[in-house]
Design an enzyme around this catalytic site. Structure first.
Site, PDB file in Angstrom:
ATOM      1  N   ASP A  94       0.876  -1.167   0.121  1.00  0.00           N
ATOM      2  CA  ASP A  94      -0.084   0.009  -0.048  1.00  0.00           C
ATOM      3  C   ASP A  94       0.875   1.110  -0.103  1.00  0.00           C
ATOM      4  OD1 ASP A  94      -2.144   1.962   0.358  1.00  0.00           O
ATOM      5  OD2 ASP A  94      -3.289   0.140   1.131  1.00  0.00           O
ATOM      6  N   TYR A 139     -15.987   4.115 -12.423  1.00  0.00           N
ATOM      7  CA  TYR A 139     -15.454   3.058 -11.597  1.00  0.00           C
ATOM      8  C   TYR A 139     -15.643   1.600 -12.372  1.00  0.00           C
ATOM      9  CZ  TYR A 139     -15.153  -0.002  -7.550  1.00  0.00           C
ATOM     10  OH  TYR A 139     -14.842  -0.953  -6.640  1.00  0.00           O
TER      11      TYR A 139
END
Length: 276
Positions: A32, A134
Site C-alpha cells: 500500500d 469506476y
C-alpha cells in the site's frame, strides 16, 4: 500457496479480510502507500505506488499469488481512476508476469454489470454493463486478467464484489452484501482451485434476494457462511428512481439524464420512462 501479497492492504476491504486470510498462509505481504496497523507475526509491509511499474515489480518479488484490492473505490474523477485502477491494475499483472507469479485474485465489482435491471438475474457469462467510470475500470481489470492468462498463463479469479462493508446498511446492500469471512473463502478458492483460468464469480453471501446466478462459484466449492439479513443495520434513506431501477444503485445516477432505458429482451418497459 504460502507467500501471498495483498495490494491495497490498508483499505477498508483489506483490513476486514486480512485476519481471515493470514491464518491460511505462511506469509502475507501487505502492499500500500500507507502502512496498515497491527501487523501480525506472519505479515510484512512494502510501500509501493502501483502506478509505477518498477515499484510494483519490486513489491511482488518472491511472491506466489496476489490479492489485488488496490484502487479507487468509486469516484468519478477519470484521471484519478486511470492512474489507480487502470494503470495500477495493468502494472500489477505486468509485475506478476516479470516475477513469475502464478495466480491473482482480482477485486472486481458488481458495478461492472450495474446497469442490469434489478428484476433480472444475471451470471458472469452475461455481457458487461458498467454503471460508472469506476465500473468501467473494473471491466478493464477483468479483461487484463484474460489477456495475461492467454499470453502468460497467470490464473485469475475475478470476484465481482457486491457490498463488502462491515454490515449491510440498506435494502440494496442486503441483496449483495458479502461478509469478510465469505470473501476470504473466495480468495482461498482463487489461489487453490485447479480449474481457475480467467474466471469470474460474484462476491455475495447467502442472500435470499437473488440478483445473480452464482452457480459457478458454487461449483468451485464456495459455501457462504453468513446471511446478510442477520447482520443488517439499515441506515440510508430512499433511493431515486434511477438508482431503484438498476442493480448498481446510486452509481447509475452519474451523468444520467433521468430517462430509464431498458435494452431488448429485458421486458420492464417497451418505451423509455422519463423520470421527473
Amino acid at each position: 500457496m504460502r507467500r501471498i501479497a495483498m495490494t491495497g492492504a490498508a483499505g477498508r476491504v483489506g483490513t476486514l479480510v486480512r485476519p481471515f486470510l493470514r491464518q491460511h498462509v505462511e506469509h502475507l505481504r501487505l502492499i500500500d502507500v500507507h502502512e496498515p496497523a497491527d501487523l501480525a507475526e506472519n505479515e510484512s509491509f512494502v510501500g509501493a505506488d502501483l502506478s509505477k511499474l518498477d515499484e510494483a515489480t519490486a513489491a511482488l518479488a518472491g511472491i506466489e499469488g496476489v490479492v489485488h484490492l488496490a484502487g479507487l473505490a468509486g469516484g468519478v474523477d477519470m484521471n484519478a481512476i486511470l492512474q489507480a485502477n487502470v494503470l495500477g491494475t495493468y502494472n500489477v499483472y505486468e509485475a506478476a508476469r516479470i516475477n513469475e507469479v502464478e495466480r491473482v485474485v482480482y477485486a472486481s465489482s458488481n458495478h461492472a454489470t450495474g446497469f442490469y435491471p434489478r428484476g433480472q438475474i444475471i451470471s458472469p457469462l452475461d455481457p458487461m454493463r458498467p454503471d460508472s467510470p469506476y465500473g468501467l475500470s473494473k471491466c478493464w481489470g477483468e479483461l487484463v486478467a484474460g489477456l495475461y492468462y492467454d499470453t502468460s498463463g497467470i490464473r485469475t479469479l475475478s470476484i465481482r464484489i457486491g457490498n463488502a462493508g462491515t454490515y449491510p446498511n440498506s435494502e440494496r446492500s442486503i441483496a449483495i452484501w458479502i461478509s469478510a469471512r465469505d470473501l476470504a473463502q473466495l480468495v482461498r478458492i482463487g489461489f487453490s482451485h485447479p480449474s481457475i483460468a480467467a474466471t469470474v464469480v460474484y462476491g455475495v453471501s447467502d442472500t435470499d434476494e437473488k440478483w445473480w446466478d452464482n452457480g459457478l462459484a458454487a461449483r468451485l466449492g464456495y459455501q457462504p457462511q453468513d446471511r446478510p439479513r442477520d447482520h443488517a443495520h439499515i441506515e440510508d434513506g430512499a433511493e431515486g428512481a434511477v438508482a431503484r431501477a438498476f442493480q448498481g444503485g446510486g452509481f447509475c445516477e452519474f451523468n444520467h439524464d433521468g430517462t430509464i432505458r431498458m435494452r431488448d429482451g429485458e421486458g420492464l418497459a417497451k418505451n423509455p420512462e422519463t423520470v421527473s
